[in-house]
Design an enzyme around this catalytic site. Structure first.
Site, mmCIF file in Angstrom:
data_model
loop_
_atom_site.group_PDB
_atom_site.id
_atom_site.type_symbol
_atom_site.label_atom_id
_atom_site.label_comp_id
_atom_site.label_asym_id
_atom_site.label_seq_id
_atom_site.Cartn_x
_atom_site.Cartn_y
_atom_site.Cartn_z
ATOM 1 N N ASP A 1 0.932 27.376 -14.816
ATOM 2 C CA ASP A 1 0.605 28.157 -13.636
ATOM 3 C C ASP A 1 1.775 28.044 -12.660
ATOM 4 O O ASP A 1 2.574 27.111 -12.746
ATOM 5 C CB ASP A 1 -0.681 27.603 -13.016
ATOM 6 C CG ASP A 1 -1.035 28.277 -11.711
ATOM 7 O OD1 ASP A 1 -0.999 29.510 -11.664
ATOM 8 O OD2 ASP A 1 -1.337 27.557 -10.737
ATOM 9 N N ASP B 1 -4.012 24.505 -11.663
ATOM 10 C CA ASP B 1 -4.713 23.809 -10.576
ATOM 11 C C ASP B 1 -5.833 24.614 -9.956
ATOM 12 O O ASP B 1 -6.578 24.103 -9.133
ATOM 13 C CB ASP B 1 -3.720 23.424 -9.474
ATOM 14 C CG ASP B 1 -3.257 24.630 -8.675
ATOM 15 O OD1 ASP B 1 -3.157 25.727 -9.259
ATOM 16 O OD2 ASP B 1 -2.998 24.479 -7.468
#
Length: 737
Positions: free
Chosen positions: A437, A626
């Protein structure tokens, strides 16, 4: 929310009609429940008390969560401490939760010690032992209690293994304790019925059972509890919503009772209760944890908002467009459930070795029984057979993996790595690709000043910075705050402005020292500038009398260790690929700096399908993220690594947690994975090697040349092997940082 977010696979969930509020689940026994056939579509878990639920035989691999509404589930009393989250044991995400190994071990320990004190080891009375009349009868009674209570996790586990046609460690342990217990009871009975002295194996039975319980407790303690991603996801939504009635009065209503078409008021700083369209008001909404968009997004009338996102400083009136199974949060829940029902691809070498030992022990024991019946007699044949099966008991093998896992998790914790699933260590050594990410993982996830450029000879950089901080001083806007913080960090005093006004759709303007200034977007300025703009940055122009005098570039800053991480991945032959919900320009800027491939505008389903497609190509995939949009792919990936500062949903969906939120710690994790796996294999060689050598000798293979392996000598070899395994595990080390 873009259109593709609405196309997520829903499970036909109907949340609106659920009402089990009066059900008392406090004493429900789920031990034999088959969730594969359960329809949760109308269940309301809001008042369920899971505190006393027995999950001992739940097959979660077959659970269909697609119709479940977890939005009101109360897991606060759920006890996960006894669950074994060893995903590879049976190919699911949970296996062998047959009670707490800690509790069973501690309660079994006094029984086991008592047996050791009153039972000779191989007919030899040791100084610490106390032998008295009918001591063997007492030992038989204690052993029966110990077998029934202490052995339950193993024979229940063996039952699971046989049901799946994959006998392994649990079957091997069950074989050993059953044979040693049954034969020992027979030996005691024979002494009193026939007067014949038959040697028992109570000592071996007790030590095997206690060591196996201890080994499983060590591993469970090391791995800790798995979190509940569904619960954490539901907590992003507020419990109540402020519904606007026809007379403009406000009614507080549970989120679960919202209907499509309801108008809700979202105050500044509140989480949005449901997906909808703004019909009144404007604000900036933070969707970073849901979609990966790094900066708060300007929202006006007719714009969409996502349930679970956080409203900024404005008040919004939102018409609800999606509830229940069609909402963004519920669709992410469905993806997580689908991911968690996927089988693990870990080899689980210990399970395979135990499986080989099981078959070898049974086959060799049967051969020994037949051969010795032919060349000797039945009593001799039985002794050789029982000795073979008892010596096959995996004392050292049972500790080989738990001791390494315990040492490994301890080392990992000292480096900010929490290992929730040991199979992640094995799979990491075979990784082909790591999907990363962007926002909050490779970057800080916070808007910062990347560059201040002077565009006029009349001003210095310090003066431009002072003007920028002064004109933004009274704003709570994230961009404004980052400019003010930048000036403070540089020790530059803000210029005092006499008046400041918002320029609709463009920026802000004000008066200072008799001059008129504007801070507006590059688009609003409308003229070309001769300056280098950082890739993916947001540019604001400082204008005096229609002339650009300065510019400030703001953006999501790379974490210091991100560049080094990419180099480490390439060194290990792992392909890095960035997948982000952020826009194309922002993603391209980060990808070019790092020199990696990327995918932008990725919804949760897009990331899920990306990981799924690579797994279908037989690639071993590590996912690092996250946010909520990362949770389904974290759960689906072979190894999920969560950044510790991210959402609880992501943490609960992952196998590994980086507590310091530093991508550089992934290098330590890869090193830990390689060294741990190496130690596991070494211990398996020591633990199983003893069995492979001892079993044929115990069966009498070398008897024709006068060499037999008596049970006493077998016990010595077993102890030596266990000690070697323990010492080897403690030698596991990580290189200094």
């Amino acid at each position: 929310m873009n259109k593709k977010d609405n196309n997520l696979k829903d499970g036909n969930m109907d949340h609106s009609k659920m009402d089990h509020s009066k059900m008392d689940h406090s004493n429900m026994d789920h031990s034999n429940m088959d969730h594969g056939k359960m329809d949760h579509s109308k269940m309301d878990h809001s008042n369920m008390d899971h505190g006393k639920m027995n999950h001992s035989n739940m097959d979660q691999g077959k659970m269909d969560h697609s119709k479940m509404d977890h939005s009101k589930m109360d897991h606060s009393k759920m006890d996960h401490s006894n669950m074994d989250h060893d995903r590879g044991a049976m190919g699911g995400h949970a296996h062998h939760h047959h009670g707490s190994f800690k509790e069973i071990f501690l309660k079994s320990l006094p029984l086991g010690i008592a047996i050791l004190f009153i039972t000779p080891l191989m007919d030899i009375q040791w100084p610490f032992q106390i032998i008295f009349p009918y001591a063997d009868v007492v030992a038989a009674v204690l052993a029966t209690i110990l077998y029934i209570y202490g052995g339950k996790p193993f024979y229940m586990g063996a039952k699971d293994e046989f049901n799946s046609k994959a006998p392994g460690m649990m079957s091997l342990i069950t074989l050993g304790i059953t044979v040693s217990y049954a034969y020992s009871v027979y030996a005691v009975a024979a002494r009193y019925v026939t007067g014949e002295h038959v040697m028992d194996f109570f000592f071996e039975f007790a030590t095997l059972l206690l060591i196996m319980l201890l080994g499983h407790w060590i591993e469970m303690k090391a791995l800790g509890e798995a979190g509940d991603a569904q619960k954490a996801l539901a907590e992003l939504l507020p419990k109540d919503a402020h519904v606007v009635l026809e007379d403009d009065s406000i009614e507080t209503r549970p989120v679960s009772e919202l209907q499509v078409g309801d108008v809700i008021r979202v105050q500044a700083g509140e989480n949005v209760p449901a997906d909808g369209i703004i019909i009144r008001g404007e604000s900036r909404v933070n969707e970073a944890l849901l979609t990966g968009e790094s900066k708060p997004i300007e929202k006006n009338v007719k714009d969409q908002v996502i349930g679970g996102s956080t409203n900024g400083s404005g008040v919004l009136y939102v018409e609800v467009t999606e509830t229940g199974d069609k909402s963004f949060i519920s669709q992410v829940q469905t993806l997580i459930s689908q991911a968690q029902s996927q089988p693990s691809r870990a080899e689980n070498v210990a399970h395979k070795v135990a499986s080989w030992l099981f078959y070898i022990a049974v086959v060799v024991a049967l051969i020994a029984l037949l051969v010795w019946m032919i060349i000797a007699d039945l009593p001799t044949a039985v002794i050789f057979t029982v000795t073979t099966l008892v010596i096959a008991c995996p004392h050292a093998l049972g500790l080989a993996i738990p001791l390494v896992v315990s040492r490994s998790t301890s080392l990992g914790a000292s480096r900010g790595l929490l290992v929730k699933n040991r199979e992640a260590l094995e799979l990491t050594t075979k990784a082909d690709v790591m999907v990363l990410d962007k926002t909050g993982t490779l970057t800080t996830g916070e808007f910062k000043v990347l560059d201040v450029t002077v565009l006029s000879d009349k001003y210095s950089e310090e003066e431009i910075t002072g003007l920028l901080a002064g004109i933004e001083a009274g704003s709570s806007h994230p961009i404004a705050q980052s400019i003010v913080n930048h000036a403070e960090a540089k020790g530059i005093k803000s210029v005092s402005f006499d008046s400041i006004e918002i320029v609709s759709g463009a920026g802000i303007e004000g008066e200072a020292n008799g001059h008129h200034y504007q801070l507006i977007s590059q688009k609003a300025y409308g003229k070309a500038l001769r300056m280098d703009i950082p890739k993916g940055a947001t540019l604001s122009i400082l204008v005096e009398n229609n002339e650009a005098i300065g510019a400030v570039a703001l953006g999501d800053e790379l974490k210091e260790t991100s560049r080094n991480l990419i180099e480490v991945l390439k060194k290990y032959g792992i392909e890095p690929l960035m997948a982000t919900g952020d826009n194309e320009e922002a993603a391209q800027g980060v990808a070019e700096v790092l020199g990696i491939q990327y995918q932008a505008n990725q919804s949760p389903e897009d990331k899920y399908k990306l990981v799924e497609s690579m797994k279908n190509q037989n690639k071993t995939v590590i996912m690092v993220g996250d946010g909520v949009n990362d949770a389904p792919s974290l759960a689906l990936a072979d190894v999920g690594i969560a950044i510790g500062a991210g959402t609880q949903v992501a943490l609960d969906s992952a196998d590994i947690i980086l507590t310091q939120s530093d991508p550089g710690d992934i290098e330590s994790f890869i090193e830990l994975a390689n060294k741990t796996t190496r130690k596991m294999k070494q211990n398996l060689v020591w633990g199983a090697g003893y069995n492979f050598i001892a079993i044929p000798i115990a069966a009498g293979l070398l008897a024709p040349i006068g060499i037999t392996l008596g049970p006493a000598f077998g016990a010595v070899l077993m102890s030596l092997s266990t000690v070697i395994v323990a010492i080897n595990a403690m030698l596991l080390r990580l290189d200094p940082k």
